[in-house]
Write a protein that holds these residues in place. Structure first.
Motif, PDB file in Angstrom:
ATOM      1  N   ALA A 284       0.828  -1.203   0.000  1.00  0.00           N
ATOM      2  CA  ALA A 284       0.000   0.000   0.000  1.00  0.00           C
ATOM      3  C   ALA A 284       0.862   1.251   0.000  1.00  0.00           C
ATOM      4  N   CYS A 285       0.435   2.262  -0.764  1.00  0.00           N
ATOM      5  CA  CYS A 285       1.100   3.561  -0.765  1.00  0.00           C
ATOM      6  C   CYS A 285       0.535   4.381   0.392  1.00  0.00           C
ATOM      7  N   LEU A 286       1.372   4.726   1.366  1.00  0.00           N
ATOM      8  CA  LEU A 286       0.923   5.409   2.571  1.00  0.00           C
ATOM      9  C   LEU A 286       0.819   6.914   2.385  1.00  0.00           C
ATOM     10  N   ASN A 287       1.674   7.482   1.531  1.00  0.00           N
ATOM     11  CA  ASN A 287       1.658   8.928   1.324  1.00  0.00           C
ATOM     12  C   ASN A 287       2.456   9.247   0.073  1.00  0.00           C
ATOM     13  N   SER A 288       2.127  10.377  -0.547  1.00  0.00           N
ATOM     14  CA  SER A 288       2.847  10.858  -1.713  1.00  0.00           C
ATOM     15  C   SER A 288       2.984  12.367  -1.598  1.00  0.00           C
ATOM     16  N   VAL A 289       4.216  12.864  -1.753  1.00  0.00           N
ATOM     17  CA  VAL A 289       4.502  14.290  -1.609  1.00  0.00           C
ATOM     18  C   VAL A 289       5.162  14.795  -2.877  1.00  0.00           C
ATOM     19  N   ASP A 290       4.575  15.820  -3.490  1.00  0.00           N
ATOM     20  CA  ASP A 290       5.142  16.442  -4.680  1.00  0.00           C
ATOM     21  C   ASP A 290       6.225  17.421  -4.251  1.00  0.00           C
ATOM     22  N   THR A 291       7.477  17.149  -4.605  1.00  0.00           N
ATOM     23  CA  THR A 291       8.599  17.989  -4.185  1.00  0.00           C
ATOM     24  C   THR A 291       8.853  19.150  -5.135  1.00  0.00           C
ATOM     25  N   GLY A 292       8.306  19.099  -6.329  1.00  0.00           N
ATOM     26  CA  GLY A 292       8.491  20.171  -7.293  1.00  0.00           C
ATOM     27  C   GLY A 292       9.735  20.050  -8.141  1.00  0.00           C
ATOM     28  N   SER A 293      10.565  19.030  -7.910  1.00  0.00           N
ATOM     29  CA  SER A 293      11.773  18.863  -8.711  1.00  0.00           C
ATOM     30  C   SER A 293      12.184  17.398  -8.713  1.00  0.00           C
ATOM     31  N   GLN A 294      13.077  17.070  -9.613  1.00  0.00           N
ATOM     32  CA  GLN A 294      13.573  15.700  -9.763  1.00  0.00           C
ATOM     33  C   GLN A 294      14.178  15.197  -8.456  1.00  0.00           C
ATOM     34  N   VAL A 295      13.757  14.004  -8.020  1.00  0.00           N
ATOM     35  CA  VAL A 295      14.288  13.405  -6.793  1.00  0.00           C
ATOM     36  C   VAL A 295      15.430  12.472  -7.196  1.00  0.00           C
ATOM     37  N   CYS A 296      16.646  12.805  -6.723  1.00  0.00           N
ATOM     38  CA  CYS A 296      17.832  12.044  -7.122  1.00  0.00           C
ATOM     39  C   CYS A 296      18.251  11.004  -6.087  1.00  0.00           C
ATOM     40  N   ALA A 297      18.094  11.325  -4.794  1.00  0.00           N
ATOM     41  CA  ALA A 297      18.536  10.410  -3.737  1.00  0.00           C
ATOM     42  C   ALA A 297      17.762  10.703  -2.458  1.00  0.00           C
ATOM     43  N   LEU A 298      17.695   9.686  -1.581  1.00  0.00           N
ATOM     44  CA  LEU A 298      16.990   9.797  -0.300  1.00  0.00           C
ATOM     45  C   LEU A 298      17.838   9.170   0.800  1.00  0.00           C
ATOM     46  N   LEU A 299      17.833   9.810   1.986  1.00  0.00           N
ATOM     47  CA  LEU A 299      18.517   9.270   3.163  1.00  0.00           C
ATOM     48  C   LEU A 299      17.677   9.549   4.397  1.00  0.00           C
ATOM     49  N   TRP A 300      17.545   8.550   5.277  1.00  0.00           N
ATOM     50  CA  TRP A 300      16.869   8.731   6.561  1.00  0.00           C
ATOM     51  C   TRP A 300      17.879   9.170   7.624  1.00  0.00           C
ATOM     52  N   ASN A 301      17.420  10.015   8.537  1.00  0.00           N
ATOM     53  CA  ASN A 301      18.194  10.322   9.737  1.00  0.00           C
ATOM     54  C   ASN A 301      18.142   9.107  10.657  1.00  0.00           C
ATOM     55  N   GLN A 302      19.295   8.658  11.145  1.00  0.00           N
ATOM     56  CA  GLN A 302      19.349   7.463  11.984  1.00  0.00           C
ATOM     57  C   GLN A 302      18.904   7.730  13.417  1.00  0.00           C
ATOM     58  N   ASN A 303      18.849   9.003  13.830  1.00  0.00           N
ATOM     59  CA  ASN A 303      18.558   9.333  15.223  1.00  0.00           C
ATOM     60  C   ASN A 303      17.250  10.098  15.416  1.00  0.00           C
ATOM     61  N   GLU A 304      16.701  10.638  14.357  1.00  0.00           N
ATOM     62  CA  GLU A 304      15.449  11.380  14.425  1.00  0.00           C
ATOM     63  C   GLU A 304      14.541  10.923  13.295  1.00  0.00           C
ATOM     64  N   ARG A 305      13.256  11.233  13.421  1.00  0.00           N
ATOM     65  CA  ARG A 305      12.298  10.880  12.361  1.00  0.00           C
ATOM     66  C   ARG A 305      12.320  11.959  11.287  1.00  0.00           C
ATOM     67  N   GLU A 306      13.364  11.898  10.470  1.00  0.00           N
ATOM     68  CA  GLU A 306      13.577  12.882   9.420  1.00  0.00           C
ATOM     69  C   GLU A 306      14.067  12.179   8.158  1.00  0.00           C
ATOM     70  N   LEU A 307      13.775  12.813   7.014  1.00  0.00           N
ATOM     71  CA  LEU A 307      14.186  12.275   5.719  1.00  0.00           C
ATOM     72  C   LEU A 307      14.842  13.392   4.919  1.00  0.00           C
ATOM     73  N   LEU A 308      15.976  13.084   4.305  1.00  0.00           N
ATOM     74  CA  LEU A 308      16.694  14.050   3.477  1.00  0.00           C
ATOM     75  C   LEU A 308      16.598  13.626   2.021  1.00  0.00           C
ATOM     76  N   SER A 309      16.261  14.575   1.163  1.00  0.00           N
ATOM     77  CA  SER A 309      16.161  14.308  -0.272  1.00  0.00           C
ATOM     78  C   SER A 309      17.067  15.261  -1.031  1.00  0.00           C
ATOM     79  N   SER A 310      17.652  14.785  -2.140  1.00  0.00           N
ATOM     80  CA  SER A 310      18.460  15.639  -3.012  1.00  0.00           C
ATOM     81  C   SER A 310      17.749  15.768  -4.349  1.00  0.00           C
TER      82      SER A 310
END
Length: 451
Positions: free
Chosen positions: A344-370
């Motif tokens: 199931a797709c839980l959520n979808s967010v339009d970032t407005g630009s090409q998504v090249c890479a994704l990384l999760w923060n190991q210590n907080e509930r955060e996501l980094l996108s390039s």
């Protein structure tokens, strides 16, 4: 019996009436609709009706000292009440000591968490000449031994984060190059190098020795790789995904069939049970290791077709094992979140630009996108609200590659502008150490070493 013998005694009636009057006059038996006059302050009421109006309607000029004395006297005698007919029986007010003690208890019970400072600029910038500006490749990785590997043209360089020294691992010939992917093994010592001619080389970084070359896995370049203990999974432009057991001579042990264009994203879950793959065919597949087949191509567990562009950016959530984040290319621009157990797709967010890479923060509930065009930025998101916490700019071309330091704090990015930048976006190592004080074994302690 005749009428004369019948008599009515008035005494009982008189006694009953006296008892009733006695009960009504008793303080213990007041009717609830009749106020208790003994509890009312009639002197204060008389003062409020007669004397207090004089000061309000006709104010008399007085010195500040006299006014302060009058106010203090009124407070002491409880003369500042606004109601005229007020009861004397007031509940006691809490003392200052009790209030301060309760306030301190509340502060201890609900500590205010300080907002983490996120630097807006990179803390270090290195040159990365001849890096390929190719969305489908994976040319950057940070190993568990704190050494960063980057492929620049035909050469793989190693940068030691501990001392800042740079060394050359290998330079391949033009006939087999350029280098199209690099990936550290879990032990942080061995590294796989994918080549444009479909081969994969395994190197020992400490001795700079080539251990073996994997052939016949693919028919064209190897743009994506990931390790699962002693299994090296490779994805090629031919759409094939191959599991290679590097401990044995016949290294091809499983193949996955589902993509019909280049496989540009590969990520194993932390449990090693599920594999996510993304391709230039806009498809995202979830594969389960328990149903992997040796004799025939393994079928996918989930085939997800929601993205409308190439799926390269993949990141498994560190605090929820069945949560996967995926990012789409320029025609999609969305970050999507998946429950990989149900598909199931839980959520979808339009970032407005090409998504090249994704990384999760190991210590907080955060996501980094390039991202690519137009800002070529890094975006830090709060999960699950997906509120933007920060946008980091500095690259002048699309940020194609991201890698995370072993302590989870620093992120390295490489872009088509031929620069390698380091960002302290996930906090300092000291803060991260406090957040993970639980007894954690050494990373990859139980992983079998390459033989």
């Amino acid at each position: 019996m005749d009428a004369g013998s019948v008599s009515f005694s008035p005494a009982p009636k008189s006694q009953s009436r006296d008892q009733i009057l006695h009960r009504k006059s008793s303080r213990e038996n007041l009717d609830r609709f009749i106020p208790n006059r003994s509890a009312m302050d009639f002197d204060y009421a008389h003062y409020m009706l007669t004397q207090s109006k004089k000061g309000k309607e006709n104010p008399i000029a007085s010195s500040p000292a006299k006014e302060a004395y009058r106010k203090q006297l009124a407070d002491s005698l409880n003369m500042n009440r606004t109601r005229i007919l007020a009861f004397r029986n007031k509940p006691p007010t809490p003392t200052d000591a009790v209030q301060s003690e309760w306030s301190s208890v509340q502060q201890q019970a609900k500590p205010v968490k300080a907002r983490r400072y996120i630097p807006q600029t990179s803390e270090r910038t290195l040159d990365a000449p001849d890096i390929l500006d190719d969305y489908y490749l994976n040319l950057l990785d940070w190993g568990s031994s704190n050494v960063l590997a980057i492929a620049l043209g035909n050469t793989v360089y190693l940068w030691d984060a501990a001392d800042g020294n740079t060394s050359e691992l290998v330079t391949v010939d033009d006939e087999v190059g350029p280098v199209t992917s690099v990936k550290w093994a879990p032990d942080g010592r061995h590294i796989s190098v994918g080549l444009n001619n479909s081969q994969v080389q395994l190197w020992d970084s400490t001795s700079n020795k080539l251990l073996r070359t994997l052939r016949e896995c693919h028919q064209s370049r190897v743009g994506s790789m990931d390790w699962n203990n002693h299994i090296l999974t490779t994805g090629g432009m031919d759409g094939r995904i191959v599991n290679n057991d590097i401990r044995i001579r016949a290294h091809i042990v499983e193949t996955y069939s589902g993509h019909h264009q280049e496989v540009c994203g590969l990520k194993w879950s932390a449990s090693g049970q599920q594999l996510a793959s993304g391709g230039n065919d806009n498809l995202l597949h979830i594969w389960d290791r328990s149903v992997a087949s040796v004799n025939s191509p393994t079928q996918w567990l989930h085939r997800l077709e929601d993205h409308t562009a190439a799926v390269k950016a993949l990141a498994w959530c560190p605090f929820q094992g069945n949560l996967l984040a995926s990012g789409g290319g320029g025609g999609d621009k969305c970050i999507k979140f998946w429950n990989t157990h149900t598909g199931a797709c839980l959520n979808s967010v339009d970032t407005g630009s090409q998504v090249c890479a994704l990384l999760w923060n190991q210590n907080e509930r955060e996501l980094l996108s390039s991202h690519g065009f137009t800002q070529n930025q890094l975006t830090l998101w709060k999960y699950p609200s997906m509120v933007k916490m920060a946008e980091l700019t500095g690259h002048t071309s699309r940020v194609l590659f991201m890698a995370q330091s072993p302590d989870g704090c620093t992120v390295a990015t490489a872009a088509g502008d031929e620069t390698l930048r380091f960002w302290n976006v996930f906090g300092s190592p000291e803060v991260a150490a406090k957040a993970t004080r639980k007894a954690i074994p050494e990373p990859f302690a139980n992983v079998n070493r390459i033989r």
